[in-house]
Design a protein around this motif. Structure first.
Motif, mmCIF file in Angstrom:
data_model
loop_
_atom_site.group_PDB
_atom_site.id
_atom_site.type_symbol
_atom_site.label_atom_id
_atom_site.label_comp_id
_atom_site.label_asym_id
_atom_site.label_seq_id
_atom_site.Cartn_x
_atom_site.Cartn_y
_atom_site.Cartn_z
ATOM 1 N N GLY B 80 0.842 -1.155 0.033
ATOM 2 C CA GLY B 80 0.062 0.044 -0.006
ATOM 3 C C GLY B 80 0.969 1.250 0.030
ATOM 4 N N CYS B 81 0.491 2.428 -0.338
ATOM 5 C CA CYS B 81 1.027 3.483 -0.172
ATOM 6 C C CYS B 81 1.745 3.797 1.037
ATOM 7 C CB CYS B 81 0.045 4.736 -0.547
ATOM 8 S SG CYS B 81 -0.670 4.878 -1.983
ATOM 9 N N ALA B 89 11.755 5.755 7.776
ATOM 10 C CA ALA B 89 11.923 6.369 9.134
ATOM 11 C C ALA B 89 12.975 5.775 9.619
ATOM 12 C CB ALA B 89 10.628 6.172 9.760
ATOM 13 N N ALA B 90 13.620 6.364 10.659
ATOM 14 C CA ALA B 90 14.565 6.000 11.670
ATOM 15 C C ALA B 90 14.274 4.898 12.821
ATOM 16 C CB ALA B 90 15.543 7.022 12.097
ATOM 17 N N ILE B 91 13.167 4.190 12.463
ATOM 18 C CA ILE B 91 12.581 3.244 13.704
ATOM 19 C C ILE B 91 12.574 1.961 12.904
ATOM 20 C CG2 ILE B 91 11.887 4.744 15.427
ATOM 21 C CD1 ILE B 91 9.275 4.407 14.328
ATOM 22 N N PRO B 92 12.800 0.943 13.337
ATOM 23 C CA PRO B 92 12.665 -0.532 12.541
ATOM 24 C C PRO B 92 11.289 -0.668 12.096
ATOM 25 C CG PRO B 92 13.505 -1.179 14.849
ATOM 26 C CD PRO B 92 13.244 0.737 14.858
ATOM 27 N N PHE B 93 11.019 -1.293 10.718
ATOM 28 C CA PHE B 93 10.002 -1.364 10.175
ATOM 29 C C PHE B 93 9.782 -2.791 9.643
ATOM 30 C CE2 PHE B 93 7.963 -1.594 5.737
ATOM 31 C CZ PHE B 93 6.599 -1.243 6.265
ATOM 32 N N VAL B 94 8.684 -3.488 10.000
ATOM 33 C CA VAL B 94 8.701 -5.022 9.374
ATOM 34 C C VAL B 94 7.484 -5.006 8.643
ATOM 35 C CG1 VAL B 94 8.068 -7.252 10.178
ATOM 36 C CG2 VAL B 94 9.170 -5.741 11.684
ATOM 37 N N TYR B 95 7.849 -5.359 7.340
ATOM 38 C CA TYR B 95 6.955 -5.430 6.275
ATOM 39 C C TYR B 95 6.378 -6.874 6.067
ATOM 40 C CZ TYR B 95 5.164 -5.207 1.451
ATOM 41 O OH TYR B 95 4.503 -4.903 0.467
ATOM 42 N N GLY B 96 5.018 -6.883 6.402
ATOM 43 C CA GLY B 96 4.208 -8.276 6.418
ATOM 44 C C GLY B 96 3.711 -8.432 4.868
ATOM 45 N N ASN B 97 3.583 -9.880 4.585
ATOM 46 C CA ASN B 97 2.685 -10.040 3.160
ATOM 47 C C ASN B 97 1.328 -9.300 3.286
ATOM 48 O OD1 ASN B 97 4.859 -11.326 1.827
ATOM 49 N ND2 ASN B 97 4.344 -13.206 3.079
ATOM 50 N N TYR B 98 0.883 -9.117 2.183
ATOM 51 C CA TYR B 98 -0.388 -8.335 2.162
ATOM 52 C C TYR B 98 -1.355 -8.964 2.927
ATOM 53 C CZ TYR B 98 -3.505 -5.031 0.045
ATOM 54 O OH TYR B 98 -4.376 -3.599 -0.121
ATOM 55 N N ALA B 127 -1.316 0.287 8.404
ATOM 56 C CA ALA B 127 -1.559 -0.325 7.060
ATOM 57 C C ALA B 127 -2.856 0.628 6.445
ATOM 58 C CB ALA B 127 -1.738 -1.808 7.281
ATOM 59 N N GLY B 128 -2.856 0.244 5.198
ATOM 60 C CA GLY B 128 -3.927 0.911 4.517
ATOM 61 C C GLY B 128 -5.581 0.110 4.740
ATOM 62 N N ASP B 129 -6.488 0.682 4.027
ATOM 63 C CA ASP B 129 -8.055 0.202 4.383
ATOM 64 C C ASP B 129 -7.930 -1.074 3.688
ATOM 65 O OD1 ASP B 129 -7.389 1.892 2.033
ATOM 66 O OD2 ASP B 129 -9.550 1.882 1.581
ATOM 67 N N GLY B 130 -7.308 -1.372 2.580
ATOM 68 C CA GLY B 130 -7.156 -2.609 1.982
ATOM 69 C C GLY B 130 -6.459 -3.684 2.802
ATOM 70 N N GLY B 131 -5.502 -3.369 3.386
ATOM 71 C CA GLY B 131 -4.765 -4.303 3.935
ATOM 72 C C GLY B 131 -5.232 -4.674 5.472
ATOM 73 N N THR B 132 -6.054 -3.626 5.868
ATOM 74 C CA THR B 132 -6.748 -3.824 7.423
ATOM 75 C C THR B 132 -8.030 -4.286 7.189
ATOM 76 O OG1 THR B 132 -5.387 -1.835 8.027
ATOM 77 C CG2 THR B 132 -7.362 -2.607 9.570
ATOM 78 N N ASN B 157 -7.686 5.734 3.081
ATOM 79 C CA ASN B 157 -8.008 6.634 1.713
ATOM 80 C C ASN B 157 -8.921 6.197 0.999
ATOM 81 O OD1 ASN B 157 -6.673 4.443 0.769
ATOM 82 N ND2 ASN B 157 -5.011 5.676 -0.352
ATOM 83 N N GLU B 158 -9.746 5.414 1.437
ATOM 84 C CA GLU B 158 -11.068 4.899 0.840
ATOM 85 C C GLU B 158 -10.771 4.449 -0.732
ATOM 86 O OE1 GLU B 158 -13.704 8.173 1.873
ATOM 87 O OE2 GLU B 158 -13.898 7.103 3.491
ATOM 88 N N VAL B 159 -9.766 3.957 -1.024
ATOM 89 C CA VAL B 159 -9.508 3.397 -2.396
ATOM 90 C C VAL B 159 -8.253 2.590 -2.356
ATOM 91 C CG1 VAL B 159 -8.111 5.557 -3.198
ATOM 92 C CG2 VAL B 159 -9.192 4.393 -4.875
ATOM 93 N N TYR B 160 -7.976 1.624 -3.509
ATOM 94 C CA TYR B 160 -6.730 1.352 -3.703
ATOM 95 C C TYR B 160 -6.093 2.200 -4.570
ATOM 96 C CZ TYR B 160 -8.310 -3.343 -1.849
ATOM 97 O OH TYR B 160 -8.631 -4.118 -1.049
ATOM 98 N N GLY B 161 -5.047 2.837 -4.065
ATOM 99 C CA GLY B 161 -4.430 3.984 -4.773
ATOM 100 C C GLY B 161 -3.430 3.596 -5.512
ATOM 101 N N ASN B 162 -2.661 2.478 -4.955
ATOM 102 C CA ASN B 162 -1.477 2.015 -5.509
ATOM 103 C C ASN B 162 -1.710 1.425 -6.882
ATOM 104 O OD1 ASN B 162 1.302 0.788 -3.958
ATOM 105 N ND2 ASN B 162 0.511 2.617 -3.906
ATOM 106 N N THR B 163 -3.096 0.682 -7.191
ATOM 107 C CA THR B 163 -3.124 -0.005 -8.369
ATOM 108 C C THR B 163 -4.012 0.621 -9.101
ATOM 109 O OG1 THR B 163 -4.841 -1.124 -6.893
ATOM 110 C CG2 THR B 163 -2.482 -2.123 -7.448
#
Lengths: 107, 296
Positions: B80-81, B89-98, B127-132, B157-163
């Motif tokens: 997602g966006c 950002a300067a803090i750890p970020f973990v990226y989960g599969n969609y 996470a975005g609205d799609g991911g959540t 953001n009420e839309v799949y903006g990335n796709t």
């Protein structure tokens, strides 16, 4: 060429509302200097824009015009700015920042 | 996961980029920074590739400033966006599969509790609205039902903006989008209601046109999630590309939407109120003096 935000120190230093800084979507782009305004005899410091980070969305202009009603920010073509702040010349201090202004078109 | 990870390795200070040196020397680590100090310290968030004028970026920027202990915080995200900025950002970020960000965060949160015991380590899912609410709906709801102690923030953001602009479960009924040309036929999902039913102890809806309110909401949600239970924040972060909002009108749109259909709401369980009052000195949740109760 592209547009970047430019803040009028003479207007900004009279109120120091800091709303533009709080509403800018880019981090560390609109910075605050406690001394700029005081050097010119105003009560407060003023905000300024690190132009290399500004994406030109003009959200700060809307906030300054409509929420703060100060009309201190204008969008200006970057080659029309003789001197501007860029991130490399910004120094962070204790609760303030200072920037040595340089031509944004060089480097 | 301590202040040590934001210090220079001995002898390397002069070789580090300016942004890194500013972060170590003038960043928010180990200090209490607030929204009103913005512009005078180096922020955790760095430059990112998100669109100009994006309200989601503004919300993420405010959220990063509002974390009570940034040096002890891990963010979890998914496709997602939002992840384009959160990861810068300067803090750890973990990226989960969609969609599995809440599952990842569940394990992470439990693991950190085992490893560090009582020392609070905050896990924040953004996470975005799609991911959540769509693809990650099952994992999100199950993490709440299991009472996993971490904060879930939906960047709505009420839309799949990335796709390209497909409708999501959180799109409003009737909204016409590039990939939903007939308009959405169903109502916007009531995730706030579901969060309450599933057992979240703090639920809030917020729009980023009030930075101090965003700060207060995020601080409360993260603090409550340390010991009381799951917390959920739903933030309206418009997509100015897919909804064709001129970038300088993004805050005007946020204000209109807040007035019409995204009003600020906050639900705090009694247990969470008591925890905030006793542990973190929130005066508004302290029990009222006996005299005031009698007068009322």
């Amino acid at each position: 060429m592209y547009l970047v935000a430019d803040i009028d120190v003479d207007i900004c230093a009279q109120t120091s509302c800091k709303l533009c800084t709080q509403f800018c979507p880019e981090a560390n782009t609109i910075l605050y200097n406690n001394e700029i305004g005081k050097d010119k005899g105003y009560k407060y410091g003023a905000a300024y824009v690190a132009v290399d980070r500004c994406k030109g969305c003009a959200q700060c202009v809307w906030v300054c015009d409509n929420m703060a009603k100060h009309h201190a920010i204008k969008m200006i073509m970057i080659d029309q700015l003789p001197k501007a702040a860029i991130t490399d010349n910004v120094t962070y201090g204790e609760k303030t920042t200072t920037a040595v202004l340089a031509s944004p078109m060089v480097g | 996961m301590s202040l040590d990870y934001v210090k220079f390795a001995p002898g390397f200070e002069k070789f580090m980029p300016k942004e890194y040196r500013d972060m170590v020397e003038h960043g928010p680590f180990g200090k209490k920074t607030t929204v009103s100090q913005m512009g005078s310290f180096k922020e955790i968030l760095e430059e990112h590739p998100m669109c100009a004028g994006c309200a989601m970026t503004l919300f993420i920027r405010l959220a990063m400033i509002s974390f009570p202990n940034p040096e002890d915080t891990i963010t979890v995200g998914t496709a997602g966006c939002g992840r384009l900025a959160i990861s810068q950002a300067a803090i750890p970020f973990v990226y989960g599969n969609y969609g599995d960000q809440n599952g990842v965060a569940s394990g992470l949160s439990r693991g950190l509790r085992l490893r560090f015991g009582d020392k609070p380590k905050d896990v924040v899912v953004m996470a975005g609205d799609g991911g959540t609410a769509d693809i990650g709906f099952a994992q999100t709801l199950h993490s709440w039902i299991r009472k996993e102690k971490f904060t879930t923030i939906m960047l709505d953001n009420e839309v799949y903006g990335n796709t390209g602009g497909q409708e999501s479960g959180m799109t409003s009924q009737g909204a016409v989008l590039k990939m939903a040309p007939l308009g959405k036929k169903f109502e916007k999902m009531d995730m706030v209601g579901m969060a309450k039913v599933a057992g979240c102890v703090y639920v809030a809806t917020v729009v980023p046109n009030n930075p101090r309110r965003v700060e207060a909401v995020i601080k409360k949600a993260v603090l409550i999630a340390r010991e009381v239970g799951p917390t959920y924040i739903q933030a309206y972060t418009s997509c100015n590309i897919e909804y064709a909002i001129p970038t300088d009108k993004v805050m005007e749109d946020a204000k209109n939407v807040e007035d019409n259909r995204y009003k600020f709401s906050e639900y705090i369980s009694e247990e969470a109120k008591q925890y905030l009052a006793e542990r973190y000195g929130y005066k508004e949740f302290l029990p009222k003096p006996a005299a005031a109760v009698t007068q009322a």
